[in-house]
Scaffold this motif. Structure first.
Motif, mmCIF file in Angstrom:
data_model
loop_
_atom_site.group_PDB
_atom_site.id
_atom_site.type_symbol
_atom_site.label_atom_id
_atom_site.label_comp_id
_atom_site.label_asym_id
_atom_site.label_seq_id
_atom_site.Cartn_x
_atom_site.Cartn_y
_atom_site.Cartn_z
ATOM 1 N N SER A 95 51.015 60.235 22.664
ATOM 2 C CA SER A 95 52.147 61.150 22.540
ATOM 3 C C SER A 95 53.408 60.318 22.385
ATOM 4 C CB SER A 95 52.252 62.038 23.791
ATOM 5 O OG SER A 95 53.367 62.900 23.698
ATOM 6 N N PRO A 96 53.818 60.050 21.149
ATOM 7 C CA PRO A 96 54.925 59.115 20.913
ATOM 8 C C PRO A 96 56.217 59.474 21.632
ATOM 9 C CG PRO A 96 53.789 59.607 18.867
ATOM 10 C CD PRO A 96 53.225 60.533 19.900
ATOM 11 N N SER A 97 56.470 60.759 21.837
ATOM 12 C CA SER A 97 57.724 61.167 22.468
ATOM 13 C C SER A 97 57.653 61.185 23.992
ATOM 14 C CB SER A 97 58.138 62.552 21.957
ATOM 15 O OG SER A 97 57.165 63.518 22.302
ATOM 16 N N ARG A 98 56.485 60.921 24.561
ATOM 17 C CA ARG A 98 56.341 60.943 26.020
ATOM 18 C C ARG A 98 57.139 59.807 26.638
ATOM 19 N NH1 ARG A 98 52.919 58.741 30.020
ATOM 20 N NH2 ARG A 98 51.792 57.510 28.468
ATOM 21 N N PRO B 298 65.961 56.315 28.616
ATOM 22 C CA PRO B 298 64.523 56.576 28.691
ATOM 23 C C PRO B 298 63.768 55.791 27.627
ATOM 24 C CG PRO B 298 65.681 58.457 27.746
ATOM 25 C CD PRO B 298 66.728 57.527 28.259
ATOM 26 N N LEU B 299 62.562 55.362 27.988
ATOM 27 C CA LEU B 299 61.706 54.611 27.072
ATOM 28 C C LEU B 299 60.485 55.463 26.770
ATOM 29 C CD1 LEU B 299 61.443 51.613 25.850
ATOM 30 C CD2 LEU B 299 59.695 51.336 27.633
ATOM 31 N N THR B 300 60.272 55.782 25.492
ATOM 32 C CA THR B 300 59.114 56.577 25.091
ATOM 33 C C THR B 300 57.960 55.670 24.668
ATOM 34 O OG1 THR B 300 59.762 56.693 22.767
ATOM 35 C CG2 THR B 300 60.637 58.405 24.242
ATOM 36 N N ASP C 105 58.945 54.025 21.507
ATOM 37 C CA ASP C 105 59.862 52.903 21.738
ATOM 38 C C ASP C 105 59.094 51.657 22.175
ATOM 39 O OD1 ASP C 105 62.057 54.576 21.251
ATOM 40 O OD2 ASP C 105 62.332 55.036 23.384
ATOM 41 N N ARG C 106 58.209 51.853 23.138
ATOM 42 C CA ARG C 106 57.429 50.723 23.668
ATOM 43 C C ARG C 106 56.571 50.104 22.574
ATOM 44 N NH1 ARG C 106 53.155 52.597 27.841
ATOM 45 N NH2 ARG C 106 52.289 53.391 25.886
ATOM 46 N N ASP C 107 55.908 50.962 21.785
ATOM 47 C CA ASP C 107 55.070 50.454 20.695
ATOM 48 C C ASP C 107 55.895 49.689 19.669
ATOM 49 O OD1 ASP C 107 52.928 51.629 21.930
ATOM 50 O OD2 ASP C 107 52.684 53.252 20.481
#
Length: 223
Positions: free
Chosen positions: A26-29, A38-40, A43-45
């Motif tokens: 879930s990319p927006s999680r 916040p880091l989704t 973002d991390r990927d």
């Protein structure tokens, strides 16, 4: 461009900077709340993608400097080395602040790119280098734009700004080699084969392993 190049591209070129395919559940999680926002998952990927890209494109740039048979290919290699050294410095600085673990090796797919170009020589190297790198940068360009337009994390946003400038520069220097087969490139960009996640995911770093550093060149390349 001959049949050999078409076969090479058809066999080798696919989503490049780790995960053109979205491997997130879930990319927006939101996975973390940080001081920069916040880091989704996306973002991390993205931070991992930028790191993984440098881990294969930096050594390929060094190859181009050493093996390129034209000034344009050598210049393109210089831009890869300088651009990814700078991006990597940013990633290594922000990853601890974001709580993101970054790899020390590129993905198996990316390691395949390095192996292929390592085995190439002469004009075959020049041609494969320009086309593979043009495809991979063309594919990631839209990913960078999406992250830049959606992230709420200021550190990730700044990284996307830097990546946008770098990727566009690398696209431009590949095109300036005069070797890009645009029919093949555009086909590969828009219809890449699907690969298993294991092929496009870099291995986790070994415990307590020293962080690989991409050393900046003595001076910036001249475009």
């Amino acid at each position: 461009m001959g049949g050999a190049l078409s076969l090479t591209l058809a066999a080798l070129v696919y989503p490049a900077m780790l995960g053109i395919q979205n491997v997130s559940t879930s990319p927006s999680r939101i996975v973390a709340q940080t001081s920069s926002g916040p880091l989704t998952e996306a973002d991390r990927d993205f931070v991992v993608k930028v790191r993984a890209a440098g881990l294969w494109e930096y050594p390929v740039g060094q190859m181009a400097i050493q093996k390129g048979t034209s000034n344009a290919v050598v210049t393109a290699g210089q831009h890869l080395v300088a651009g990814h050294a700078a991006l990597d410095a940013t990633v290594r600085r922000i990853a601890p602040q974001l709580g993101v673990t970054i790899p020390n090796l590129p993905s198996p797919q990316q390691q395949g790119f390095v192996s292929t170009l390592s085995a190439d020589s002469g004009q075959q190297f020049d041609s494969d280098f320009a086309n593979i790198l043009r495809i991979t940068h063309g594919q990631i360009f839209t990913t960078v734009a999406k992250i830049r337009s959606t992230t709420r994390n200021t550190l990730v946003r700044a990284l996307a700004d830097q990546a946008n400038t770098t990727v566009l520069d690398h696209i431009s220097v590949m095109e300036k080699t005069g070797l890009v087969n645009f029919d093949q490139v555009l086909f590969q960009e828009t219809a890449p084969p699907k690969l298993p996640a294991t092929d496009v995911t870099p291995p986790a770093p070994a415990p307590n392993a020293p962080l690989v550093v991409l050393t900046p060149p003595p001076s910036a390349p001249q475009g």
